[in-house]
Each structure stands twice: as structure tokens, then as C-alpha cells.
Scaffold this active site. Structure first.
Site, PDB file in Angstrom:
ATOM      1  N   LYS A 100       7.728   0.768  20.873  1.00  0.00           N
ATOM      2  CA  LYS A 100       7.206   0.484  19.532  1.00  0.00           C
ATOM      3  C   LYS A 100       8.118  -0.521  18.871  1.00  0.00           C
ATOM      4  CE  LYS A 100       3.661   1.992  17.180  1.00  0.00           C
ATOM      5  NZ  LYS A 100       2.383   2.421  17.755  1.00  0.00           N
TER       6      LYS A 100
HETATM    7  P1  NAD Z   1      -3.835  -0.664   9.197  1.00  0.00           P
HETATM    8  O1  NAD Z   1      -2.671  -1.322   8.579  1.00  0.00           O
HETATM    9  O2  NAD Z   1      -4.932  -1.494   9.774  1.00  0.00           O
HETATM   10  O3  NAD Z   1      -4.498   0.361   8.163  1.00  0.00           O
HETATM   11  C1  NAD Z   1      -3.785   1.355   7.493  1.00  0.00           C
HETATM   12  C2  NAD Z   1      -4.723   1.938   6.441  1.00  0.00           C
HETATM   13  O4  NAD Z   1      -4.079   3.073   5.839  1.00  0.00           O
HETATM   14  C3  NAD Z   1      -5.053   0.968   5.313  1.00  0.00           C
HETATM   15  O5  NAD Z   1      -6.408   1.130   4.955  1.00  0.00           O
HETATM   16  C4  NAD Z   1      -4.152   1.444   4.173  1.00  0.00           C
HETATM   17  O6  NAD Z   1      -4.666   1.110   2.904  1.00  0.00           O
HETATM   18  C5  NAD Z   1      -4.202   2.936   4.429  1.00  0.00           C
HETATM   19  N1  NAD Z   1      -3.135   3.694   3.762  1.00  0.00           N
HETATM   20  C6  NAD Z   1      -1.829   3.395   3.665  1.00  0.00           C
HETATM   21  N2  NAD Z   1      -1.204   4.318   2.946  1.00  0.00           N
HETATM   22  C7  NAD Z   1      -2.145   5.237   2.601  1.00  0.00           C
HETATM   23  C8  NAD Z   1      -2.128   6.433   1.861  1.00  0.00           C
HETATM   24  N3  NAD Z   1      -1.002   6.881   1.300  1.00  0.00           N
HETATM   25  N4  NAD Z   1      -3.292   7.134   1.715  1.00  0.00           N
HETATM   26  C9  NAD Z   1      -4.437   6.685   2.276  1.00  0.00           C
HETATM   27  N5  NAD Z   1      -4.518   5.557   2.976  1.00  0.00           N
HETATM   28  C10 NAD Z   1      -3.382   4.848   3.130  1.00  0.00           C
HETATM   29  O7  NAD Z   1      -3.219   0.319  10.313  1.00  0.00           O
HETATM   30  P2  NAD Z   1      -3.946   0.897  11.611  1.00  0.00           P
HETATM   31  O8  NAD Z   1      -3.718  -0.058  12.737  1.00  0.00           O
HETATM   32  O9  NAD Z   1      -5.330   1.318  11.262  1.00  0.00           O
HETATM   33  O10 NAD Z   1      -3.025   2.165  11.909  1.00  0.00           O
HETATM   34  C11 NAD Z   1      -3.205   3.409  11.219  1.00  0.00           C
HETATM   35  C12 NAD Z   1      -2.540   4.517  12.019  1.00  0.00           C
HETATM   36  O11 NAD Z   1      -3.087   4.554  13.340  1.00  0.00           O
HETATM   37  C13 NAD Z   1      -1.019   4.377  12.218  1.00  0.00           C
HETATM   38  O12 NAD Z   1      -0.454   5.668  12.275  1.00  0.00           O
HETATM   39  C14 NAD Z   1      -0.905   3.725  13.580  1.00  0.00           C
HETATM   40  O13 NAD Z   1       0.346   3.971  14.188  1.00  0.00           O
HETATM   41  C15 NAD Z   1      -2.043   4.450  14.308  1.00  0.00           C
HETATM   42  N6  NAD Z   1      -2.532   3.762  15.495  1.00  0.00           N
HETATM   43  C16 NAD Z   1      -3.010   2.473  15.441  1.00  0.00           C
HETATM   44  C17 NAD Z   1      -3.503   1.872  16.594  1.00  0.00           C
HETATM   45  C18 NAD Z   1      -4.111   0.492  16.589  1.00  0.00           C
HETATM   46  O14 NAD Z   1      -4.652   0.089  17.632  1.00  0.00           O
HETATM   47  N7  NAD Z   1      -4.099  -0.246  15.493  1.00  0.00           N
HETATM   48  C19 NAD Z   1      -3.471   2.570  17.826  1.00  0.00           C
HETATM   49  C20 NAD Z   1      -3.005   3.881  17.845  1.00  0.00           C
HETATM   50  C21 NAD Z   1      -2.539   4.468  16.671  1.00  0.00           C
END
Ligand code: NAD
Length: 420
Positions: A109
Site C-alpha cells: 500500500k
Molecule cells: P474515493 O476517494 O473514490 O471515495 C471515498 C468516498 O468516501 C467519497 O465519496 C468521500 O466523500 C467519502 N467519505 C469520506 N469521508 C467520509 C465520511 N466521514 N462519511 C461518509 N463518506 C465519507 O475512495 P474509494 O477508492 O472509493 O475507496 C473507499 C474505500 O474502499 C477505502 O477504504 C479504500 O481503501 C477501499 N478500497 C478501494 C478500492 C479501489 O479499487 N478504489 C479497492 C479496495 C478497497
């Protein structure tokens, strides 16, 4: 070094989950220690020219948990509170996730403490290129292959490809996954994580005998993972009644139109005030009586207090580490919530990243239909293996998922032996 990592709450949580699972598996002490601690941790300070003429120094990290089963794989996160310990925790979870899915990778990561919402495109590009430059000696298609995570996207990956390719004097698309299609990204990668969240959540509904068209859902987070999870659930017939993001939370008894909501968020930057919805307290949203609750934003949002009050039937962990070990204990004791643990629920992203890497290595490309159908086959096989392990060994789905991943890594370490 152990103290620095353990001082971080998220790493402490990942370490406690590991210790509990290692105990369950009866791993001997030597293998336990070899599995638990990261192989390499790199931290960089990066001066970047900002639009107002200032030079700002940012701090970034890349952690490679294990190289025993292949190159390492994991996203890059841009978020204000990124710390080494948090990145190390996420690398450890990636490790168990790749092993659980039987992908030929270890976990990694990366992250930079910055606020991408307050930075211009030019500032993000300069920061990303600087980070790529710093990481270049340690990444590559057979060493460590980054991908997007919170706060980063396909454009971020494009800047990394360009920086690496310019340095190498040749086009090197295999250095990252989650790239734009025109840079040899894969069809289906953008929606893969959310698609997998919806796929595993509806598979859990099936196990409970609930039809998708009778089901409702709440999604926390409307970024890459949350928006595609919501959209796929809606296409499956599930009523997505509530969604939240950093701007606030919204509710509609009749179900939200997720395609329109996506356009609205692209235009306004947040879900709040979406037409035909009412505002709801973000914390209350998670406690509504719905069939699926999918936290898709950040870590440790479901603690003891929240866990006691949950009213969902399926908890589909789209985010990494959304549930604390204390909340896990309550969910286990309650026994009325079907948990789809993070390493299973959001594994669609890394699985399609693996497909992208394979396509890049072969200079070949698959259609979206091929990618998503291969993804569903792989998710279904692992989901069923996990549930049947939990039934046979009489353990929680969390322990089952981690045990399957950790055992795979421990076996490789034992077989390879110790060098020198
Ligand atoms: P992103 O940046 O695209 O989206 C994050 C979202 O969470 C945004 O809509 C933001 O406004 C919202 N957010 C932030 N703080 C918040 C809060 N306090 N309450 C409610 N919403 C809130 O990120 P992502 O890529 O969608 O990742 C989200 C999660 O999924 C993370 O934990 C990441 O590690 C995990 N993840 C992502 C991927 C990927 O392919 N992008 C893969 C596996 C896991």
C-alpha cells in the site's frame, strides 16, 4: 519500529486481527512473526511547487508487506491523515486478500498525507510525478504494482506510467493497474471493486433467502467503490434508500436513482440536496433497518456502540477495515448479521487489477463481459470456500477469511525456509 507501527490505531487493529487468527490457526511463533511484520517500509519527503508560488513539503509512504508469493500489489491513497502505520495496516490486509483470492501477489500500500479535494489538477500532477520518481527504484511489473485507492484514480495512474516510461525510455504500462483504457488499462477495472461489493452482498442475500427485488441498502461513501456498489445493486433490483459522503447523507424511501445521483455528484461535488431525497444524519443512516449496509468510505466507522445498534441483515465491507475488533465481537455474539469481510467484499478491485496485469504482460485485451464474468467466477468460488470454512470450523466470517489468507502465506514461508 514495531512500537511506531503499533502506535497507529489502524495498524493496532490489523495486528490484533492477525494475532487472533494466528492463535486460531495454531501457527508457531517463528512463522507468526515472519508473517506479521512488513518486509519493506519506505517514507519520502516531497517538495512540490504549489500554484500560489509556495513550495510545500508532503510526506508519502510505500509499504511492501511480503514478497514471498510474488510481486506486491496495492493501492495509493491521498488523504489528510495518511501515516506510515495506516499504510502498513492496509498493506497487511492486501496481503491476506491476495492470498485469500489465490492471486500470485503479496500485499502493499502507498499513501501521501495531502488533501486532494483542496489541490488543483496541476498540484496533484506534480505531487504524483514526484512520488512516482521516489518510488521508481522499488516498483515495477515484477516487484510492486501500485493501483488507485481513496483520493486517487485512473488519471493518477496515467501520470505514474508517464513518469516511469519517460525515465525508462520506453512505454511501461505494466508498472501500475487501474490505468485509463487508452494506456492499456482493463475494461471493467473502474467498476470492479464496487461490482464485487454488490456481487458478494447479493450472494449473502441469497444465503439468507432474501430476493434482491425485496431488498434495500444503505451505502456509506459515494466515491469509486460506493458509487459502483450502489449502481450495481440498483441494477440487481435492490432499493438503495440511503447514501452518504463527505458532504452529508441523504435518504429516499422509494430508493435513489443512482445514475442520476452520479451525474449530480459529478456536477456539485457531493450527494447533499439531491432532488427527491431528504437529508438524514450520517451516523443515523448506518443504523437504519435495511437488508444491506455497505460501508465504502474509511476505516473504523463501526465501533462497539454502532455495532450494538445495527439493524442490517448483511454487512458488506466495501472499505478496508471499517469494523473494529470490539465491534466484531459484538456482531459475532449477536449472530443475526451476515458479515462479508473486507478482504472478501472489496477483492474485486485487486482481482481485476490482476487481470489488467496479465493482459499487459501478454499484450492482449479482454472485453468487459469477459472481465466481469471471470471476476464473478473467482469471487463466487472464494465466497463459497469462505462460508463453508466458517461453517466447518465454526468460526466467524472474519476469522475464516483471514485464516484462509494467512495460512496460504504461512505455508509458502515454511516451504521456502529461511535464508541464509
Ligand atoms: P474515493 O476517494 O473514490 O471515495 C471515498 C468516498 O468516501 C467519497 O465519496 C468521500 O466523500 C467519502 N467519505 C469520506 N469521508 C467520509 C465520511 N466521514 N462519511 C461518509 N463518506 C465519507 O475512495 P474509494 O477508492 O472509493 O475507496 C473507499 C474505500 O474502499 C477505502 O477504504 C479504500 O481503501 C477501499 N478500497 C478501494 C478500492 C479501489 O479499487 N478504489 C479497492 C479496495 C478497497
Amino acid at each position: 519500529m514495531k512500537e511506531i507501527l503499533l502506535a497507529n490505531e489502524t495498524f493496532g487493529m490489523a495486528a490484533r486481527q492477525f494475532d487472533r487468527t494466528a492463535e486460531f490457526l495454531g501457527l508457531d511463533e517463528a512463522v507468526r512473526e515472519r508473517c506479521k511484520w512488513p518486509k519493506r517500509m519506505l517514507s519520502f519527503s516531497m517538495p512540490v511547487s504549489m500554484d500560489d508560488g509556495r513550495t510545500e513539503v508532503f510526506f508519502g509512504h510505500r509499504v511492501q508487506h511480503h514478497l514471498s508469493r510474488g510481486p506486491v500489489k496495492g493501492g495509493i491513497r491521498y488523504s489528510p491523515h495518511v501515516e506510515l502505520g495506516e499504510v502498513a495496516a492496509l498493506a497487511m490486509w492486501m496481503n491476506w486478500k491476495c492470498a485469500l483470492m489465490r492471486l500470485p501477489y503479496g500485499g502493499a500500500k502507498g499513501g501521501i498525507a495531502c488533501n486532494p479535494r483542496e489541490m488543483s489538477t496541476g498540484e496533484k500532477e506534480r505531487l504524483t510525478r514526484r512520488f512516482a520518481q521516489e518510488m521508481l527504484p522499488f516498483i515495477g511489473e515484477d516487484i510492486d504494482i501500485p493501483a488507485p485507492d481513496m483520493g486517487t484514480d485512473a488519471q493518477t495512474m496515467a501520470w505514474i506510467v508517464d513518469t516511469a516510461s519517460t525515465q525508462a525510455g520506453r512505454f511501461t504500462p505494466g508498472i501500475v493497474t487501474g490505468k485509463p483504457l487508452e494506456l492499456q488499462g482493463s475494461e471493467g477495472r473502474t467498476q470492479a471493486t464496487g461490482h464485487g461489493v454488490a456481487f458478494t452482498a447479493t450472494r449473502a442475500l441469497q444465503r439468507l433467502g432474501i430476493d434482491c427485488t425485496d431488498a434495500s441498502a444503505v451505502i456509506q461513501g459515494f466515491g469509486n467503490v460506493g458509487s459502483y456498489a450502489a449502481e450495481t445493486l440498483m441494477f440487481d433490483g435492490v432499493k438503495v434508500k440511503g447514501v452518504s459522503d463527505i458532504s452529508g447523507a441523504i435518504w429516499s424511501d422509494n430508493g435513489l436513482d443512482i445514475c442520476q445521483l452520479r451525474e449530480y455528484v459529478a456536477r456539485t461535488g457531493g450527494v447533499l440536496d439531491f432532488p427527491n431525497s431528504e437529508p438524514i444524519d450520517a451516523q443515523e443512516l448506518m443504523l437504519q433497518k435495511v437488508d444491506i449496509l455497505a460501508p465504502c468510505a474509511m476505516e473504523r466507522v463501526i465501533d462497539e456502540e454502532v455495532a450494538k445498534k445495527l439493524q442490517c441483515r448483511v454487512l458488506a465491507e466495501g472499505a478496508n477495515g471499517p469494523t473494529t475488533p470490539e465491534a466484531d465481537a459484538i456482531i459475532e455474539e449477536r449472530g443475526d448479521i451476515f458479515l462479508v469481510p473486507d478482504v472478501m467484499c472489496n477483492a474485486g478491485g485487486v482481482t481485476v487489477s490482476y487481470f489488467e496485469w496479465v493482459q499487459n504482460l501478454q499484450r492482449f485485451s479482454w472485453t468487459e463481459r469477459e472481465v466481469l464474468s471471470k471476476l464473478e467466477t473467482q469471487l463466487a468460488t472464494t465466497f463459497d470456500r469462505l462460508v463453508s470454512f466458517a461453517e466447518t470450523r465454526k468460526c466467524s466470517h472474519r476469522i475464516a477469511a483471514l485464516a484462509l489468507g494467512i495460512k496460504e502465506v504461512a505455508d509458502v514461508k515454511k516451504t521456502r525456509g529461511l535464508y541464509p
